[in-house]
Scaffold this motif. Structure first.
Motif, PDB file in Angstrom:
ATOM      1  N   ASP A 160     -13.543  30.296   5.498  1.00  0.00           N
ATOM      2  CA  ASP A 160     -14.294  29.804   4.866  1.00  0.00           C
ATOM      3  C   ASP A 160     -13.595  27.989   4.210  1.00  0.00           C
ATOM      4  N   ILE A 161     -12.645  28.253   4.405  1.00  0.00           N
ATOM      5  CA  ILE A 161     -11.632  27.262   3.707  1.00  0.00           C
ATOM      6  C   ILE A 161     -12.118  26.100   4.468  1.00  0.00           C
ATOM      7  N   ALA A 162     -12.640  24.635   3.613  1.00  0.00           N
ATOM      8  CA  ALA A 162     -12.959  23.737   3.673  1.00  0.00           C
ATOM      9  C   ALA A 162     -11.528  22.130   3.461  1.00  0.00           C
ATOM     10  N   VAL A 163     -11.827  21.438   4.466  1.00  0.00           N
ATOM     11  CA  VAL A 163     -10.677  20.657   4.904  1.00  0.00           C
ATOM     12  C   VAL A 163     -11.134  18.792   4.612  1.00  0.00           C
ATOM     13  N   ARG A 164     -11.006  18.221   3.606  1.00  0.00           N
ATOM     14  CA  ARG A 164     -11.299  17.025   3.678  1.00  0.00           C
ATOM     15  C   ARG A 164     -10.401  15.591   4.035  1.00  0.00           C
ATOM     16  N   SER A 165     -10.907  14.720   4.706  1.00  0.00           N
ATOM     17  CA  SER A 165     -10.032  13.817   4.449  1.00  0.00           C
ATOM     18  C   SER A 165     -10.297  12.736   4.290  1.00  0.00           C
ATOM     19  N   SER A 166      -9.589  11.589   4.993  1.00  0.00           N
ATOM     20  CA  SER A 166      -9.675   9.870   4.821  1.00  0.00           C
ATOM     21  C   SER A 166      -9.104   9.216   6.022  1.00  0.00           C
ATOM     22  N   PHE A 167     -10.002   8.288   6.182  1.00  0.00           N
ATOM     23  CA  PHE A 167      -8.970   7.469   7.620  1.00  0.00           C
ATOM     24  C   PHE A 167      -9.450   6.001   6.827  1.00  0.00           C
ATOM     25  N   VAL A 168      -8.413   5.230   8.136  1.00  0.00           N
ATOM     26  CA  VAL A 168      -8.641   4.083   6.675  1.00  0.00           C
ATOM     27  C   VAL A 168      -8.369   3.377   8.570  1.00  0.00           C
ATOM     28  N   VAL A 169      -9.259   2.590   9.263  1.00  0.00           N
ATOM     29  CA  VAL A 169     -10.448   2.141  10.716  1.00  0.00           C
ATOM     30  C   VAL A 169      -9.833   0.674  10.280  1.00  0.00           C
ATOM     31  N   GLY A 170      -9.301  -0.144  11.405  1.00  0.00           N
ATOM     32  CA  GLY A 170      -8.835  -1.088  11.344  1.00  0.00           C
ATOM     33  C   GLY A 170      -7.248  -1.538  11.257  1.00  0.00           C
ATOM     34  N   PHE A 171      -6.782  -0.794  11.236  1.00  0.00           N
ATOM     35  CA  PHE A 171      -5.475  -1.283  10.650  1.00  0.00           C
ATOM     36  C   PHE A 171      -4.399  -2.541  11.845  1.00  0.00           C
ATOM     37  N   PRO A 172      -3.192  -2.980  11.195  1.00  0.00           N
ATOM     38  CA  PRO A 172      -3.758  -3.614  11.997  1.00  0.00           C
ATOM     39  C   PRO A 172      -2.680  -3.631  13.741  1.00  0.00           C
ATOM     40  N   GLY A 173      -2.702  -4.225  14.980  1.00  0.00           N
ATOM     41  CA  GLY A 173      -2.862  -2.990  16.127  1.00  0.00           C
ATOM     42  C   GLY A 173      -3.793  -2.419  16.920  1.00  0.00           C
ATOM     43  N   GLU A 174      -4.854  -1.341  15.933  1.00  0.00           N
ATOM     44  CA  GLU A 174      -5.403  -0.683  16.348  1.00  0.00           C
ATOM     45  C   GLU A 174      -6.252  -1.388  17.717  1.00  0.00           C
ATOM     46  N   ARG A 225     -12.197   0.605   5.651  1.00  0.00           N
ATOM     47  CA  ARG A 225     -11.898  -0.772   5.883  1.00  0.00           C
ATOM     48  C   ARG A 225     -10.211  -0.681   6.040  1.00  0.00           C
ATOM     49  N   PHE A 226      -9.442  -0.829   6.702  1.00  0.00           N
ATOM     50  CA  PHE A 226      -7.781  -1.585   6.484  1.00  0.00           C
ATOM     51  C   PHE A 226      -8.465  -2.972   5.324  1.00  0.00           C
ATOM     52  N   GLU A 227      -7.826  -2.643   3.997  1.00  0.00           N
ATOM     53  CA  GLU A 227      -7.415  -4.348   3.550  1.00  0.00           C
ATOM     54  C   GLU A 227      -6.051  -5.079   3.041  1.00  0.00           C
ATOM     55  N   PRO A 228      -5.774  -5.973   3.203  1.00  0.00           N
ATOM     56  CA  PRO A 228      -4.668  -6.389   3.353  1.00  0.00           C
ATOM     57  C   PRO A 228      -4.220  -5.992   0.970  1.00  0.00           C
ATOM     58  N   VAL A 229      -3.191  -6.121   0.974  1.00  0.00           N
ATOM     59  CA  VAL A 229      -2.484  -5.631  -0.174  1.00  0.00           C
ATOM     60  C   VAL A 229      -1.566  -6.628  -0.599  1.00  0.00           C
ATOM     61  N   ASP A 230      -0.875  -7.306  -1.687  1.00  0.00           N
ATOM     62  CA  ASP A 230      -0.414  -7.569  -1.928  1.00  0.00           C
ATOM     63  C   ASP A 230       1.006  -7.219  -2.072  1.00  0.00           C
ATOM     64  N   GLY A 231       1.861  -7.397  -1.281  1.00  0.00           N
ATOM     65  CA  GLY A 231       3.409  -6.589  -1.772  1.00  0.00           C
ATOM     66  C   GLY A 231       3.256  -5.300  -0.768  1.00  0.00           C
ATOM     67  N   ALA A 232       2.300  -5.156   0.710  1.00  0.00           N
ATOM     68  CA  ALA A 232       2.475  -4.468   1.140  1.00  0.00           C
ATOM     69  C   ALA A 232       3.229  -4.787   2.655  1.00  0.00           C
ATOM     70  N   GLN A 233       3.795  -3.699   3.366  1.00  0.00           N
ATOM     71  CA  GLN A 233       4.465  -4.278   4.452  1.00  0.00           C
ATOM     72  C   GLN A 233       3.340  -4.564   5.497  1.00  0.00           C
ATOM     73  N   ALA A 234       2.500  -3.478   5.290  1.00  0.00           N
ATOM     74  CA  ALA A 234       1.035  -3.955   6.955  1.00  0.00           C
ATOM     75  C   ALA A 234       1.083  -5.108   6.773  1.00  0.00           C
ATOM     76  N   ASN A 235       0.840  -5.885   6.515  1.00  0.00           N
ATOM     77  CA  ASN A 235       0.338  -6.870   5.796  1.00  0.00           C
ATOM     78  C   ASN A 235       1.363  -7.870   7.025  1.00  0.00           C
ATOM     79  N   ALA A 236       2.568  -7.949   7.238  1.00  0.00           N
ATOM     80  CA  ALA A 236       3.358  -8.984   8.392  1.00  0.00           C
ATOM     81  C   ALA A 236       3.185  -9.053   9.812  1.00  0.00           C
ATOM     82  N   LEU A 237       2.423  -6.766  10.413  1.00  0.00           N
ATOM     83  CA  LEU A 237       2.239  -6.547  10.599  1.00  0.00           C
ATOM     84  C   LEU A 237       0.892  -7.826  11.681  1.00  0.00           C
ATOM     85  N   PRO A 238       1.782  -7.493  13.318  1.00  0.00           N
ATOM     86  CA  PRO A 238       0.481  -8.958  14.089  1.00  0.00           C
ATOM     87  C   PRO A 238      -0.552  -8.387  14.520  1.00  0.00           C
TER      88      PRO A 238
END
Length: 457
Positions: free
Chosen positions: A306-320, A344-357
């Motif tokens: 009966d276990i239910a598993v919920r999750s969240s996913f990010v689409v559009g991460f740099p380089g995807e 949807r991926f969204e840049p956040v001030d201070g996040a490392q992902a902002n500098a990814l190509p």
């Protein structure tokens, strides 16, 4: 002879606007509890408040803009505003837009918030107010409560700034958590929602400090916590639902699945997978063992069907790439998760992902988001259709008024549905004595992609 009387001073009133995640809501409850202990009353609107608190969210730029809009509304409607929460770390941004803000404090800085309120609206002093014990403030319905077990996070995910906002992991004492849980259940809570930034890491920072509880030692560890929460009973002797959120799939998570099979925990896990492609997960600085996760999901379902598993996913991460995204879709088809949220991926001030190509174009993000939702809605619809004809426990959230025929409807949730984020169960022809917090057995008659429909058995 006339005896002079001393009038009871008017209580100062505090308004609260609470934004963001359940963890921020718990912060708001703690702040208001402290203030009420100091003699303040709560105001349900702007007009009646001597000062308004805005508990902000600063995780994404869109959340920051929502926070700024809420601050602006509070200033326009009241004028006396104190800002706290995750966006409090950007005091310069807040003050540049709203210089009239009285004070700005950061996340979970309870003492600073209370002190700022004391300065803005000094509390009424007097034995008729200050010596009256008050229960804790709850901002959720009486029948469910969030139980925060820790603050902060030790991860350094490339897209996230939570450690910068809330600091490193800081676990609460296990006996303090259990005491709070026991108190909540005794006061009417029928569902406990365990939250943190990383529930699986609970106690790592304290080396799983051991405390005595009910005559035996318990560790500050997720498995010990889960086991003890499973022993709680309501005043009627009924075990409350205990729901685990923000669970990283560390190996010791396997140990809580048998507790679900035994009925001690709600068979539900909220696991933030974020993606499935090994390449994207590495770029995100997330654990990247998606094949092992699929094996474990299968094992969990064998132990607790009966276990239910919920999750969240990010689409559009740099380089995807298209291949990365197809990998995610294929993984979702195989994983067959019960509840899925996508962002949807969204840049956040201070996040490392902002500098990814290789940033992903916005139109591609939208297309991928739509495709993820299409796949996961189809999976959800099939899973819910499989429940038609079955009888399941449902916790009641709201009971309606009788219609013209005298029939009463109600809204509730199954064990697979957490409040605010998952689906609902819509009931027809319920008993007039049914109340929020009641747990009833419901025969499911119909379903759609997200919700169930039925009647009490």
């Amino acid at each position: 002879m006339t005896t002079a009387t001393t009038p009871i001073p008017d209580q100062k009133k505090v308004g609260m606007v609470s934004l963001g995640c359940p963890k921020a809501l718990v912060d708001s409850e703690r702040i208001l509890t402290r203030l009420r202990a100091d003699g303040y009353a709560m105001s349900p609107d702007y007009a009646g408040a001597d000062v308004v608190l805005v508990n902000t969210c600063g995780f994404l730029d869109s959340a920051k803009e929502e926070s700024l809009e809420a601050i602006g509304e509070a200033i326009a409607e009241n004028g006396r505003v104190i800002v706290t929460g995750c966006m409090g770390d950007e005091a310069d941004v807040i003050r540049a837009r709203f210089p009239q803000v009285l004070a700005v404090t950061g996340a979970h800085q309870y003492e600073d918030v209370v002190e700022a309120v004391h300065e803005a609206a000094p509390p009424s002093q007097g034995p008729f107010i200050d010596l009256i014990p008050q229960p804790d403030v709850k901002l959720t319905p009486r029948h469910y409560s969030y139980l925060k077990i820790s603050e902060g996070c030790n991860h350094s995910c490339a897209f996230c700034i939570i450690p910068q906002l809330r600091g490193k992991l800081a676990s609460r004492r296990i006996d303090a958590v259990l005491r709070e849980a026991e108190k909540l259940v005794a006061a009417g809570t029928r569902e406990l929602l365990v939250i943190s930034q990383d529930t699986s890491a609970y106690g790592v920072d304290t080396r799983h400090d051991e405390r005595m509880w009910k005559g035996h030692p318990v560790r500050a560890h997720m498995t010990d916590l889960a086991r003890e929460l499973g022993q709680l009973r309501t005043p009627e002797g009924i075990p409350p639902w205990v729901r685990l959120h923000y669970v990283y799939p560390y190996p010791h998570v396997d140990a809580v699945i048998p507790l679900m099979a035994q009925g001690l925990l709600t068979p539900y896990l909220d696991i933030p997978f974020q993606h499935a492609s090994p390449k994207v997960l590495r770029a995100m600085k997330r654990p990247a063992n998606e094949a092992k996760v699929l094996e474990r999901l299968k094992g969990w379902r064998e132990i607790c069907p009966d276990i239910a598993v919920r999750s969240s996913f990010v689409v559009g991460f740099p380089g995807e790439t298209d291949d990365d995204f197809k990998y995610l879709l294929d993984w979702l088809e195989e994983a067959q998760l019960d509840r899925v949220g996508a962002f949807r991926f969204e840049p956040v001030d201070g996040a490392q992902a902002n500098a990814l190509p290789d940033p992903v174009p916005e139109d591609v993000k939208e297309e991928r988001y739509a495709r993820v939702m299409e796949v996961t809605e189809r999976i959800s619809a099939a899973k819910l259709a499989g429940k038609v004809g079955k009888t399941i426990p449902v916790i009641i959230d709201e009971v309606g008024e009788p219609d013209e025929d005298g029939d009463i409807g109600a809204t509730g949730r199954s064990q697979a549905d957490a409040p605010e984020i998952d689906g609902a169960v819509y009931l027809r022809n319920v008993d007039a004595g049914l109340a929020p917090g009641d747990i009833v057995n419901v025969t499911i008659e119909d379903s759609d992609a997200h919700d169930l429909f039925g009647a009490p058995r």
